[in-house]
Enzyme design. Structure first.
Site, PDB file in Angstrom:
ATOM      1  N   SER A 207      50.155  44.971  36.056  1.00  0.00           N
ATOM      2  CA  SER A 207      51.591  44.698  36.074  1.00  0.00           C
ATOM      3  C   SER A 207      52.257  45.484  34.950  1.00  0.00           C
ATOM      4  O   SER A 207      51.969  45.262  33.775  1.00  0.00           O
ATOM      5  CB  SER A 207      51.836  43.201  35.893  1.00  0.00           C
ATOM      6  OG  SER A 207      53.207  42.898  35.954  1.00  0.00           O
ATOM      7  N   HIS A 287      54.052  32.028  30.758  1.00  0.00           N
ATOM      8  CA  HIS A 287      54.709  32.856  31.770  1.00  0.00           C
ATOM      9  C   HIS A 287      56.121  32.368  32.061  1.00  0.00           C
ATOM     10  O   HIS A 287      57.008  33.182  32.356  1.00  0.00           O
ATOM     11  CB  HIS A 287      53.913  32.923  33.072  1.00  0.00           C
ATOM     12  CG  HIS A 287      54.450  33.998  33.993  1.00  0.00           C
ATOM     13  ND1 HIS A 287      55.392  33.741  34.956  1.00  0.00           N
ATOM     14  CD2 HIS A 287      54.208  35.336  34.034  1.00  0.00           C
ATOM     15  CE1 HIS A 287      55.696  34.865  35.578  1.00  0.00           C
ATOM     16  NE2 HIS A 287      54.997  35.857  35.039  1.00  0.00           N
ATOM     17  N   HIS A 311      53.961  46.143  40.006  1.00  0.00           N
ATOM     18  CA  HIS A 311      52.609  45.604  39.897  1.00  0.00           C
ATOM     19  C   HIS A 311      51.797  45.955  41.138  1.00  0.00           C
ATOM     20  O   HIS A 311      52.334  46.349  42.174  1.00  0.00           O
ATOM     21  CB  HIS A 311      52.600  44.094  39.610  1.00  0.00           C
ATOM     22  CG  HIS A 311      52.844  43.210  40.788  1.00  0.00           C
ATOM     23  ND1 HIS A 311      53.661  42.114  40.729  1.00  0.00           N
ATOM     24  CD2 HIS A 311      52.370  43.221  42.056  1.00  0.00           C
ATOM     25  CE1 HIS A 311      53.683  41.510  41.903  1.00  0.00           C
ATOM     26  NE2 HIS A 311      52.903  42.163  42.724  1.00  0.00           N
TER      27      HIS A 311
END
Length: 343
Positions: A207, A287, A311
């Site tokens: 990513s 996250h 990603h």
């Protein structure tokens, strides 16, 4: 608006998407499109682990191997410092022709992990998934990165993004398969070389971020407000990810052709399952914080934002994986997974 899944890989769904058919995402995103004749891709990570001076001769060696007959269609290089303080440079190479890779790999593997190098560790981590086990996503269609460089081109705007579950919905196999993990990692000793046989449906994500087009105020916003939060989350996965199903994580700075640092980075991590990656993305505080910082950044700048994001995610069958390490510490890559299983 297109489906992220190309028409030739569409099938009757037995597992449904997370959004209705009339869902419209709030901003555009794009996916790589391969020629239908491409049934598999290869992504091969060649690592050098060391302390002290950069082993330029070893890096020249792998570059020479990659430039040889049947070498990859594209490769790039990145650097990071791992949780044990070792410098690591990873060269990742991509093939769209498995037969070419197979012809190239045996002698290259022997040259890379088949010989001892004083004070230097080397490793190889390879996936060779069918295209049905793989997805990509890009915020912009005009600058491919990673595996997308070997694709035929980019899609138009796709539907399956900007919602939790979009990553799974973009993988063609998800139409009929839960892609649940099966088995446990095991260690095979081959003299000085250590191989890890992982398990079915191991998950890889790369990513990335590219801020090379940003200008003063946007660059400051990204580097001051977003990147530190991203780094914090990447460090959590690196140091403590095993407890949530992340076997290993590398947050790497992409290197330019001359070896200097570019204005690109990416996180690359091995996960027990796509579901474990999804749980971290949807609900883990690290996250959630990354997502919040990114959304604030993008909402502040709107369509004028020049930061590029992408990603690639693969859920690999057991026979599509290869992991081999020589003279690397026991928390390197998938060795950490074996250490955990045997502990």
């Amino acid at each position: 608006m297109e489906s992220a899944i190309p028409a030739y890989l569409e099938t009757m769904r037995t597992r449904h998407k997370r959004v209705p058919d009339d869902y419209e995402p709030p901003y555009p995103s794009f996916v790589a499109r391969y020629k239908p004749a491409v049934s598999r891709v290869v992504m091969a990570y060649f690592g050098v682990q060391y302390r002290g001076e950069t082993p330029l001769a070893v890096l020249t060696e792998i570059a020479g191997l990659l430039a040889g007959e049947d070498g990859p269609s594209h490769w790039d290089r990145a650097h990071y410092v791992d949780q044990s303080g070792y410098e690591t440079i990873v060269t990742v190479a991509y093939w769209g022709d498995v037969a070419r890779f197979d012809a190239w790999f045996a002698p290259a593997r022997e040259a890379w992990t088949g010989k001892a190098r004083d004070g230097i560790g080397t490793f190889i981590e390879v996936l060779r998934p069918t295209v049905a086990r793989h997805e990509t996503l890009f915020s912009s269609p005009d600058r491919p990165e990673g595996v997308a460089v070997i694709a035929e081109g980019m899609s138009g705007e796709v539907q399956e993004h900007a919602y939790w579950g979009g990553m799974r919905d973009r993988i063609p196999l998800s139409q009929t398969d839960a892609m649940a993990p099966g088995g446990a990692p095991e260690l095979i000793r081959d003299g000085a070389r250590l191989r890890v046989t992982a398990h079915d449906n191991l998950c890889l994500i790369r990513s990335g971020q590219d801020w090379s087009d940003t200008e003063s105020s946007e660059r400051k916003l990204y580097l001051d407000d977003v990147e530190p939060v991203l780094r914090e989350g990447m460090d959590f996965l690196r140091d403590d990810g095993l407890g949530i199903g992340c076997y290993a994580n590398r947050y790497m700075h992409v290197l330019a052709a001359d070896g200097s640092a570019s204005e690109k980075s990416y996180g690359q991590s091995w996960w027990k399952s796509l579901a474990a990656l999804e749980r971290w993305a949807e609900s883990h505080p690290t996250h959630v914080k990354i997502f919040g910082a990114a959304m604030k950044y993008l909402s502040t700048l709107g369509p004028s934002a020049k930061l590029r994001l992408y990603h690639e995610v693969t859920v690999a069958a057991a026979d599509e994986q290869f992991f081999e390490y020589r003279n690397c510490h026991p928390k390197t890559g998938m060795l950490a997974a074996v250490e955990t299983v045997s502990a």
